[in-house]
Write a protein that holds these residues in place. Structure first.
Motif, PDB file in Angstrom:
ATOM      1  N   LEU A 118      50.314  21.180  14.232  1.00 13.00           N
ATOM      2  CA  LEU A 118      51.058  20.296  13.331  1.00 13.00           C
ATOM      3  C   LEU A 118      52.318  19.776  14.017  1.00 13.00           C
ATOM      4  CD1 LEU A 118      51.731  18.970  10.625  1.00 13.00           C
ATOM      5  CD2 LEU A 118      52.679  21.169   9.861  1.00 13.00           C
ATOM      6  N   ALA A 119      53.044  20.656  14.705  1.00 15.73           N
ATOM      7  CA  ALA A 119      54.247  20.231  15.425  1.00 15.73           C
ATOM      8  C   ALA A 119      53.895  19.220  16.519  1.00 15.73           C
ATOM      9  CB  ALA A 119      54.949  21.448  16.030  1.00 15.73           C
ATOM     10  N   MET A 120      52.775  19.430  17.190  1.00 13.13           N
ATOM     11  CA  MET A 120      52.345  18.488  18.227  1.00 13.13           C
ATOM     12  C   MET A 120      51.954  17.141  17.621  1.00 13.13           C
ATOM     13  SD  MET A 120      50.132  21.121  20.595  1.00 13.13           S
ATOM     14  CE  MET A 120      50.001  20.118  22.074  1.00 13.13           C
ATOM     15  N   ALA A 121      51.372  17.156  16.418  1.00 11.45           N
ATOM     16  CA  ALA A 121      51.046  15.901  15.737  1.00 11.45           C
ATOM     17  C   ALA A 121      52.323  15.140  15.392  1.00 11.45           C
ATOM     18  CB  ALA A 121      50.234  16.190  14.472  1.00 11.45           C
ATOM     19  N   PHE A 122      53.352  15.860  14.947  1.00  9.42           N
ATOM     20  CA  PHE A 122      54.636  15.216  14.660  1.00  9.42           C
ATOM     21  C   PHE A 122      55.249  14.646  15.939  1.00  9.42           C
ATOM     22  CE2 PHE A 122      59.317  15.578  14.291  1.00  9.42           C
ATOM     23  CZ  PHE A 122      59.511  14.646  13.282  1.00  9.42           C
ATOM     24  N   ASP A 123      55.109  15.369  17.042  1.00  5.27           N
ATOM     25  CA  ASP A 123      55.598  14.885  18.332  1.00  5.27           C
ATOM     26  C   ASP A 123      54.928  13.568  18.709  1.00  5.27           C
ATOM     27  OD1 ASP A 123      56.690  15.275  21.219  1.00  5.27           O
ATOM     28  OD2 ASP A 123      54.522  15.133  21.493  1.00  5.27           O
ATOM     29  N   ARG A 124      53.606  13.497  18.545  1.00  5.24           N
ATOM     30  CA  ARG A 124      52.877  12.256  18.863  1.00  5.24           C
ATOM     31  C   ARG A 124      53.273  11.128  17.907  1.00  5.24           C
ATOM     32  NH1 ARG A 124      52.413  11.373  23.247  1.00  5.24           N
ATOM     33  NH2 ARG A 124      54.185  12.793  23.164  1.00  5.24           N
ATOM     34  N   TYR A 125      53.517  11.481  16.631  1.00  6.50           N
ATOM     35  CA  TYR A 125      53.936  10.462  15.657  1.00  6.50           C
ATOM     36  C   TYR A 125      55.272   9.836  16.061  1.00  6.50           C
ATOM     37  CZ  TYR A 125      56.470   8.819  11.555  1.00  6.50           C
ATOM     38  OH  TYR A 125      57.257   8.088  10.700  1.00  6.50           O
ATOM     39  N   VAL A 126      56.235  10.678  16.426  1.00 13.07           N
ATOM     40  CA  VAL A 126      57.551  10.159  16.818  1.00 13.07           C
ATOM     41  C   VAL A 126      57.434   9.353  18.106  1.00 13.07           C
ATOM     42  CG1 VAL A 126      59.907  10.775  17.479  1.00 13.07           C
ATOM     43  CG2 VAL A 126      58.756  12.055  15.672  1.00 13.07           C
ATOM     44  N   ALA A 127      56.647   9.848  19.072  1.00 16.42           N
ATOM     45  CA  ALA A 127      56.528   9.162  20.360  1.00 16.42           C
ATOM     46  C   ALA A 127      55.908   7.779  20.215  1.00 16.42           C
ATOM     47  CB  ALA A 127      55.691  10.011  21.317  1.00 16.42           C
ATOM     48  N   ILE A 128      54.993   7.601  19.273  1.00 13.16           N
ATOM     49  CA  ILE A 128      54.291   6.328  19.127  1.00 13.16           C
ATOM     50  C   ILE A 128      54.952   5.424  18.094  1.00 13.16           C
ATOM     51  CG2 ILE A 128      52.096   5.281  18.376  1.00 13.16           C
ATOM     52  CD1 ILE A 128      50.699   7.724  19.614  1.00 13.16           C
ATOM     53  N   CYS A 129      55.377   6.006  16.982  1.00 12.48           N
ATOM     54  CA  CYS A 129      55.909   5.188  15.883  1.00 12.48           C
ATOM     55  C   CYS A 129      57.409   4.950  15.970  1.00 12.48           C
ATOM     56  CB  CYS A 129      55.567   5.851  14.538  1.00 12.48           C
ATOM     57  SG  CYS A 129      53.794   6.024  14.249  1.00 12.48           S
ATOM     58  N   VAL A 211      48.521  22.876   4.218  1.00 19.18           N
ATOM     59  CA  VAL A 211      49.699  22.065   4.559  1.00 19.18           C
ATOM     60  C   VAL A 211      49.602  21.565   5.995  1.00 19.18           C
ATOM     61  CG1 VAL A 211      52.194  22.166   4.953  1.00 19.18           C
ATOM     62  CG2 VAL A 211      51.218  23.125   2.850  1.00 19.18           C
ATOM     63  N   ASP A 212      49.186  22.440   6.906  1.00 18.45           N
ATOM     64  CA  ASP A 212      49.082  22.035   8.315  1.00 18.45           C
ATOM     65  C   ASP A 212      48.063  20.917   8.492  1.00 18.45           C
ATOM     66  OD1 ASP A 212      50.923  23.962   8.877  1.00 18.45           O
ATOM     67  OD2 ASP A 212      49.510  25.393   9.733  1.00 18.45           O
ATOM     68  N   SER A 213      46.887  21.077   7.906  1.00 20.63           N
ATOM     69  CA  SER A 213      45.834  20.068   8.084  1.00 20.63           C
ATOM     70  C   SER A 213      46.232  18.740   7.443  1.00 20.63           C
ATOM     71  CB  SER A 213      44.512  20.570   7.500  1.00 20.63           C
ATOM     72  OG  SER A 213      44.644  20.887   6.132  1.00 20.63           O
ATOM     73  N   LEU A 214      46.866  18.797   6.268  1.00 20.61           N
ATOM     74  CA  LEU A 214      47.322  17.552   5.639  1.00 20.61           C
ATOM     75  C   LEU A 214      48.418  16.886   6.466  1.00 20.61           C
ATOM     76  CD1 LEU A 214      47.408  18.436   1.828  1.00 20.61           C
ATOM     77  CD2 LEU A 214      45.881  16.823   2.980  1.00 20.61           C
ATOM     78  N   GLY A 215      49.323  17.700   7.026  1.00 24.13           N
ATOM     79  CA  GLY A 215      50.376  17.141   7.874  1.00 24.13           C
ATOM     80  C   GLY A 215      49.806  16.445   9.101  1.00 24.13           C
ATOM     81  N   ILE A 216      48.801  17.068   9.715  1.00 26.01           N
ATOM     82  CA  ILE A 216      48.155  16.446  10.871  1.00 26.01           C
ATOM     83  C   ILE A 216      47.451  15.154  10.462  1.00 26.01           C
ATOM     84  CG2 ILE A 216      46.307  16.744  12.574  1.00 26.01           C
ATOM     85  CD1 ILE A 216      46.991  19.771  12.556  1.00 26.01           C
ATOM     86  N   LEU A 217      46.771  15.192   9.318  1.00 29.33           N
ATOM     87  CA  LEU A 217      46.059  14.009   8.835  1.00 29.33           C
ATOM     88  C   LEU A 217      47.016  12.860   8.563  1.00 29.33           C
ATOM     89  CD1 LEU A 217      43.246  12.949   7.997  1.00 29.33           C
ATOM     90  CD2 LEU A 217      43.755  13.743   5.686  1.00 29.33           C
ATOM     91  N   PHE A 218      48.122  13.142   7.870  1.00 35.13           N
ATOM     92  CA  PHE A 218      49.104  12.094   7.571  1.00 35.13           C
ATOM     93  C   PHE A 218      49.745  11.554   8.851  1.00 35.13           C
ATOM     94  CE2 PHE A 218      49.511  13.919   3.120  1.00 35.13           C
ATOM     95  CZ  PHE A 218      48.876  12.838   2.534  1.00 35.13           C
ATOM     96  N   SER A 219      50.023  12.439   9.805  1.00 35.70           N
ATOM     97  CA  SER A 219      50.618  11.993  11.069  1.00 35.70           C
ATOM     98  C   SER A 219      49.719  10.979  11.751  1.00 35.70           C
ATOM     99  CB  SER A 219      50.864  13.187  11.996  1.00 35.70           C
ATOM    100  OG  SER A 219      51.841  14.055  11.456  1.00 35.70           O
TER     101      SER A 219
END
Length: 319
Positions: A118-129, A211-219
């Motif tokens: 999940l933290a890595m998905a947030f990292d990719r979200y910030v890096a791209i968006c 929560v983790d899977s939904l966070g990854i999905l939303f990211s």
């Protein structure tokens, strides 16, 4: 009858299961298991070494990758002793307290892996968006706080479940379905009231894994929205390529986990080998495949592997 056949608290022992019907071949079966453990542990240690020694990799993405490697190693080390004990020494018995400790670490590290993804998905979200504020949002201090939060979050939710198990009476078979202790496998043998463990376990799955899977999905929903708005085809490909390794890591964790849950839920009376195979895939495959995927898909990690190999080759030539 119940009193004579039951085990309560500290006196209970369980018997782990290798490969049913192939007990005479356990020594040969241990060879691929040992190879998988060796590849997983060496691969993750190598990634940690590369990130530690290469200053150019001291960035948020690689800090999170180091966390993923640590959790993978934790899962491998948690399961390795009992697996080798069964296959090498034909010693399936495990004391209750040792079983509870192994159960705690297996589930804790599994949950940590999900949280790190999940933290890595947030990292990719910030890096791209939001690339212009990537460095200001993911500072080393914040990454440290994220790591501490993951450890605390994953460590405190399980004691309420596992500390009740030594107080249970076990008057059914003491034979477990796998070569390591899992919560759902142990409580099915109890003849005590396990309703709290079932309800809390469902809450635990929904609150943590959900929560983790939904966070990854939303990211990734936001990432896709941002990427599709990019005019350049090359820009779209480059953005998605940076997520490829992470997407593979998510799939090799969640697909076996969902498969194992479906087998436990809908195929209770199927062949024991199916249950054992799914459980081994769930816990063995991610630590093995994650280093391979990141070494293939991530240029900097691949170059780090090549530098290590060339350095060893030079050292052998000089010797």
């Amino acid at each position: 009858m119940v009193g004579s056949n039951s085990s309560i608290g500290q006196s209970a022992s369980f018997y782990l299961t290798g490969i049913p019907g192939y007990e005479n071949g356990h020594h040969f079966i241990s060879i691929p298991f040992c190879m998988l453990y060796l590849v997983g542990i060496l691969g993750n240690c190598t990634i940690l070494h590369i990130i530690h020694t290469d200053k150019t990799l001291h960035e948020p993405m690689y800090y999170f990758l180091a966390m993923l490697s640590l959790t993978d190693m934790g899962i491998s080390v948690s399961t390795l002793p009992t697996v080798l004990k069964i296959f090498w020494f034909d010693a399936p018995e495990i004391e209750l307290n040792a079983c509870v400790a192994q159960m705690y670490f297996i589930h804790t590290f599994s949950l940590m892996e999900s949280s790190v993804l999940l933290a890595m998905a947030f990292d990719r979200y910030v890096a791209i968006c939001d690339p212009l504020r990537y460095s200001s949002k993911l500072t080393p201090r914040r990454i440290l706080y994220i790591g501490i939060f993951i450890v605390v979050r994953c460590s405190v939710v399980l004691p309420a479940l596992v500390t009740r198990i030594p107080t249970f009476s076990f008057c059914h078979s003491h034979v477990l379905s796998h070569s390591y202790c899992l919560h759902q496998d142990v409580i099915r043998l109890a003849c005590a009231d396990i309703s709290f463990n079932i309800v809390y376990g469902l809450f635990f799955i929904a609150f943590c894994w959900g929560v983790d899977s939904l966070g990854i999905l939303f990211s990734y929903a936001f990432i896709l929205h941002s990427v599709l708005g990019t005019a350049s085809q090359g820009g779209k490909f480059k953005a998605l390529h940076t997520c490829a390794s992470h997407i593979c890591a998510v799939l090799i964790l969640y697909v076996p986990m969902i498969g194992l849950s479906l087998v436990h839920r809908f195929a209770k009376h199927s062949s024991p080998i199916l249950h054992i195979t799914m459980a081994n895939i769930y816990l063995l495959v991610p630590p093995v495949l994650n280093p391979i995927i990141y070494s293939i898909k991530t240029k900097q990690i691949r170059q780090g592997f090549l530098r290590l190999l060339s350095a060893k080759r030079v050292g052998l030539d000089q010797s």
